[in-house]
Design a protein around this motif. Structure first.
Motif, mmCIF file in Angstrom:
data_model
loop_
_atom_site.group_PDB
_atom_site.id
_atom_site.type_symbol
_atom_site.label_atom_id
_atom_site.label_comp_id
_atom_site.label_asym_id
_atom_site.label_seq_id
_atom_site.Cartn_x
_atom_site.Cartn_y
_atom_site.Cartn_z
ATOM 1 N N THR A 52 0.810 -1.218 0.000
ATOM 2 C CA THR A 52 0.000 0.000 0.000
ATOM 3 C C THR A 52 0.843 1.268 0.000
ATOM 4 O O THR A 52 0.533 2.218 -0.716
ATOM 5 C CB THR A 52 -0.956 0.004 1.216
ATOM 6 O OG1 THR A 52 -1.711 -1.205 1.189
ATOM 7 C CG2 THR A 52 -1.907 1.178 1.168
ATOM 8 N N ASP A 53 1.903 1.301 0.772
ATOM 9 C CA ASP A 53 2.722 2.506 0.884
ATOM 10 C C ASP A 53 3.854 2.566 -0.128
ATOM 11 O O ASP A 53 4.611 3.541 -0.155
ATOM 12 C CB ASP A 53 3.290 2.635 2.298
ATOM 13 C CG ASP A 53 2.188 2.851 3.324
ATOM 14 O OD1 ASP A 53 1.166 3.480 2.976
ATOM 15 O OD2 ASP A 53 2.338 2.382 4.471
ATOM 16 N N SER A 55 5.724 2.828 -3.901
ATOM 17 C CA SER A 55 5.522 3.670 -5.083
ATOM 18 C C SER A 55 4.692 2.932 -6.130
ATOM 19 O O SER A 55 4.572 1.700 -6.099
ATOM 20 C CB SER A 55 6.879 4.027 -5.698
ATOM 21 O OG SER A 55 7.491 2.855 -6.234
ATOM 22 N N GLN A 59 4.651 -1.134 -7.010
ATOM 23 C CA GLN A 59 3.397 -1.876 -7.072
ATOM 24 C C GLN A 59 3.221 -2.526 -8.448
ATOM 25 O O GLN A 59 2.803 -3.686 -8.552
ATOM 26 C CB GLN A 59 2.210 -0.972 -6.746
ATOM 27 C CG GLN A 59 2.175 -0.556 -5.283
ATOM 28 C CD GLN A 59 0.870 0.104 -4.894
ATOM 29 O OE1 GLN A 59 -0.185 -0.199 -5.454
ATOM 30 N NE2 GLN A 59 0.921 0.996 -3.910
#
Length: 134
Positions: A52-53, A55, A59
């Motif tokens: 989720t956090d 870049s 991802q």
């Protein structure tokens, strides 16, 4: 694989090693009649950690690695892809995704759609589903 009376094969489902356990009532891969259907792959690593956090680039790399893993588990690979559908939460990511995807896919050029969506599960930025031949 079992067959219907008309010769069509019943789907075989699998969750290849190297992918996190599915988070819902589905399998990562379904195989029927010589085709591999890969469920939407999110940027979740093999341990189940959601990126989720991370870049957008990180991802995108993770979902492509997940797609490659799913294809390999079914006896297929990127060169046998017929169709790829990509969901991204910001159309501004399209150009960067296209660069990452082109490097990953190499000479393979399956049919593809990139679809902007308002949101994805867990606040993630990209999801990919695909169809390939065995």
């Amino acid at each position: 694989m079992d067959q219907h009376e008309n010769g069509a094969q019943w789907p075989q489902t699998m969750n290849p090693a190297g992918l996190a356990t599915p988070g819902g009532h589905y399998s990562h891969v379904s195989i029927a009649n010589g085709l591999v259907f890969v469920s939407g792959q999110l940027p979740i690593d093999a341990t189940g950690r959601k990126l989720t956090d991370a870049s957008f680039e990180a991802q995108a790399e993770q979902v492509l690695a997940n797609l490659a893993c799913a294809l390999a588990g079914a006896g297929s690979d990127v060169t046998k892809l017929a169709q790829v559908r990509v969901y991204i939460v910001d159309i501004e990511h399209w150009a960067r995704f296209n660069e990452i995807y082109a490097r990953w896919a190499g000479d393979a050029r399956p049919a593809r759609a990139v679809v902007p969506v308002p949101a994805l599960h867990f606040g993630l930025k990209i999801e990919i589903e695909a169809v390939a031949a065995i």
